[in-house]
Design a protein around this motif. Structure first.
Motif, PDB file in Angstrom:
ATOM      1  N   TYR A   1       0.822  -1.203   0.000  1.00 36.32           N
ATOM      2  CA  TYR A   1       0.000   0.000   0.000  1.00 36.32           C
ATOM      3  C   TYR A   1       0.861   1.259   0.000  1.00 36.32           C
ATOM      4  O   TYR A   1       1.957   1.266   0.538  1.00 36.32           O
ATOM      5  N   LYS A   2       0.326   2.339  -0.565  1.00 37.12           N
ATOM      6  CA  LYS A   2       1.040   3.617  -0.567  1.00 37.12           C
ATOM      7  C   LYS A   2       1.174   4.157   0.845  1.00 37.12           C
ATOM      8  O   LYS A   2       2.214   4.680   1.213  1.00 37.12           O
ATOM      9  N   THR A   3       0.098   4.082   1.607  1.00 37.29           N
ATOM     10  CA  THR A   3       0.126   4.538   2.998  1.00 37.29           C
ATOM     11  C   THR A   3      -0.554   3.494   3.878  1.00 37.29           C
ATOM     12  O   THR A   3      -1.480   2.810   3.429  1.00 37.29           O
ATOM     13  N   THR A   4      -0.080   3.385   5.108  1.00 31.66           N
ATOM     14  CA  THR A   4      -0.672   2.456   6.067  1.00 31.66           C
ATOM     15  C   THR A   4      -0.682   3.107   7.446  1.00 31.66           C
ATOM     16  O   THR A   4      -0.006   4.101   7.684  1.00 31.66           O
ATOM     17  N   GLN A   5      -1.441   2.491   8.324  1.00 32.61           N
ATOM     18  CA  GLN A   5      -1.400   2.898   9.721  1.00 32.61           C
ATOM     19  C   GLN A   5      -0.071   2.443  10.315  1.00 32.61           C
ATOM     20  O   GLN A   5       0.595   1.557   9.777  1.00 32.61           O
ATOM     21  N   ALA A   6       0.273   3.005  11.449  1.00 37.79           N
ATOM     22  CA  ALA A   6       1.449   2.528  12.173  1.00 37.79           C
ATOM     23  C   ALA A   6       1.166   1.123  12.698  1.00 37.79           C
ATOM     24  O   ALA A   6       0.064   0.842  13.182  1.00 37.79           O
ATOM     25  N   VAL A   7       2.138   0.259  12.595  1.00 39.08           N
ATOM     26  CA  VAL A   7       1.966  -1.134  13.002  1.00 39.08           C
ATOM     27  C   VAL A   7       1.897  -1.284  14.519  1.00 39.08           C
ATOM     28  O   VAL A   7       1.078  -2.055  15.034  1.00 39.08           O
ATOM     29  N   GLU A   8       2.728  -0.566  15.245  1.00 40.81           N
ATOM     30  CA  GLU A   8       2.836  -0.760  16.695  1.00 40.81           C
ATOM     31  C   GLU A   8       1.507  -0.590  17.422  1.00 40.81           C
ATOM     32  O   GLU A   8       1.155  -1.439  18.257  1.00 40.81           O
ATOM     33  N   PRO A   9       0.729   0.479  17.143  1.00 44.45           N
ATOM     34  CA  PRO A   9      -0.558   0.594  17.834  1.00 44.45           C
ATOM     35  C   PRO A   9      -1.521  -0.545  17.507  1.00 44.45           C
ATOM     36  O   PRO A   9      -2.267  -0.996  18.377  1.00 44.45           O
ATOM     37  N   LEU A  10      -1.485  -1.027  16.262  1.00 45.56           N
ATOM     38  CA  LEU A  10      -2.347  -2.158  15.901  1.00 45.56           C
ATOM     39  C   LEU A  10      -1.910  -3.429  16.624  1.00 45.56           C
ATOM     40  O   LEU A  10      -2.749  -4.216  17.073  1.00 45.56           O
ATOM     41  N   LEU A  11      -0.598  -3.634  16.730  1.00 49.06           N
ATOM     42  CA  LEU A  11      -0.104  -4.799  17.474  1.00 49.06           C
ATOM     43  C   LEU A  11      -0.593  -4.747  18.917  1.00 49.06           C
ATOM     44  O   LEU A  11      -1.028  -5.760  19.472  1.00 49.06           O
ATOM     45  N   THR A  12      -0.554  -3.567  19.507  1.00 50.49           N
ATOM     46  CA  THR A  12      -1.020  -3.404  20.884  1.00 50.49           C
ATOM     47  C   THR A  12      -2.526  -3.614  20.971  1.00 50.49           C
ATOM     48  O   THR A  12      -3.012  -4.324  21.858  1.00 50.49           O
ATOM     49  N   THR A  13      -3.267  -3.029  20.042  1.00 49.26           N
ATOM     50  CA  THR A  13      -4.722  -3.170  20.023  1.00 49.26           C
ATOM     51  C   THR A  13      -5.132  -4.631  19.989  1.00 49.26           C
ATOM     52  O   THR A  13      -6.061  -5.042  20.688  1.00 49.26           O
ATOM     53  N   PHE A  14      -4.436  -5.423  19.192  1.00 55.75           N
ATOM     54  CA  PHE A  14      -4.796  -6.824  19.033  1.00 55.75           C
ATOM     55  C   PHE A  14      -3.965  -7.772  19.898  1.00 55.75           C
ATOM     56  O   PHE A  14      -3.989  -8.984  19.716  1.00 55.75           O
ATOM     57  N   GLY A  15      -3.224  -7.214  20.855  1.00 62.43           N
ATOM     58  CA  GLY A  15      -2.498  -8.032  21.821  1.00 62.43           C
ATOM     59  C   GLY A  15      -1.384  -8.865  21.222  1.00 62.43           C
ATOM     60  O   GLY A  15      -1.084  -9.956  21.712  1.00 62.43           O
ATOM     61  N   LEU A  16      -0.742  -8.361  20.193  1.00 60.47           N
ATOM     62  CA  LEU A  16       0.314  -9.112  19.520  1.00 60.47           C
ATOM     63  C   LEU A  16       1.687  -8.458  19.652  1.00 60.47           C
ATOM     64  O   LEU A  16       2.650  -8.908  19.028  1.00 60.47           O
ATOM     65  N   GLN A  17       1.800  -7.418  20.462  1.00 58.11           N
ATOM     66  CA  GLN A  17       3.066  -6.690  20.576  1.00 58.11           C
ATOM     67  C   GLN A  17       4.211  -7.579  21.051  1.00 58.11           C
ATOM     68  O   GLN A  17       5.357  -7.376  20.664  1.00 58.11           O
ATOM     69  N   ASP A  18       3.921  -8.584  21.860  1.00 61.01           N
ATOM     70  CA  ASP A  18       4.966  -9.490  22.352  1.00 61.01           C
ATOM     71  C   ASP A  18       5.263 -10.629  21.381  1.00 61.01           C
ATOM     72  O   ASP A  18       6.127 -11.459  21.654  1.00 61.01           O
ATOM     73  N   LYS A  19       4.545 -10.687  20.276  1.00 57.34           N
ATOM     74  CA  LYS A  19       4.688 -11.792  19.311  1.00 57.34           C
ATOM     75  C   LYS A  19       5.415 -11.360  18.043  1.00 57.34           C
ATOM     76  O   LYS A  19       5.525 -12.133  17.105  1.00 57.34           O
ATOM     77  N   ILE A  20       5.925 -10.143  17.999  1.00 58.21           N
ATOM     78  CA  ILE A  20       6.480  -9.545  16.789  1.00 58.21           C
ATOM     79  C   ILE A  20       7.575 -10.399  16.129  1.00 58.21           C
ATOM     80  O   ILE A  20       7.645 -10.507  14.910  1.00 58.21           O
TER      81      ILE A  20
END
Length: 132
Positions: free
Chosen positions: A23-42
């Motif tokens: 995609y040309k533009t996307t949301q920041a990944v880190e907040p989405l990882l946190t939102t979906f509880g995946l920040q520790d699974k990166i």
């Protein structure tokens, strides 16, 4: 049962990078990882994630380009009650930010939790149409 098809040796981080490249533009990944509880699974291989973690990752990737609408087909099929309600909460918060969601579901609790309007079909014919 929900099923994803990611390469066996792909990590959560690599999947995010790959989807961002589409995609040309996307949301920041880190907040989405946190939102979906995946920040520790990166750094974890996707194949080692639980079924509900894979489901959350798939939704994260679908929302990465910050769409104005999203079509979700039987989103929580195969998830336990706790995982289903956690996902509903996250989608409700995202919906509050303006995402239009078209949802197909057999779970009326899910419909009541997430939908503003509904359409119930039986044998391809409209049975009910309107608000909850």
């Amino acid at each position: 049962m929900f099923n994803t098809n990611f390469p066996d040796k792909m990590t959560v981080e690599e999947a995010c990078i790959q989807w961002q490249a589409l995609y040309k533009t996307t949301q920041a990944v880190e907040p989405l990882l946190t939102t979906f509880g995946l920040q520790d699974k990166i750094k974890q291989l996707i194949k080692s994630l639980s079924g509900r973690e894979k489901q959350r990752l798939a939704i994260l990737l679908a929302l990465l380009p910050n769409p104005s609408s999203s079509f979700l087909d039987e989103l929580t099929t195969g998830l336990d009650t706790k995982a289903r309600k956690m996902l509903w909460k996250q989608l409700f918060l995202i919906k509050e930010k303006g995402l239009a969601i078209v949802l197909t579901s057999h779970y009326m609790g899910e419909v009541e939790a997430l939908c503003d309007r509904l359409l119930i079909l039986k044998n391809g014919e409209t049975v009910v149409k309107g608000t909850i």
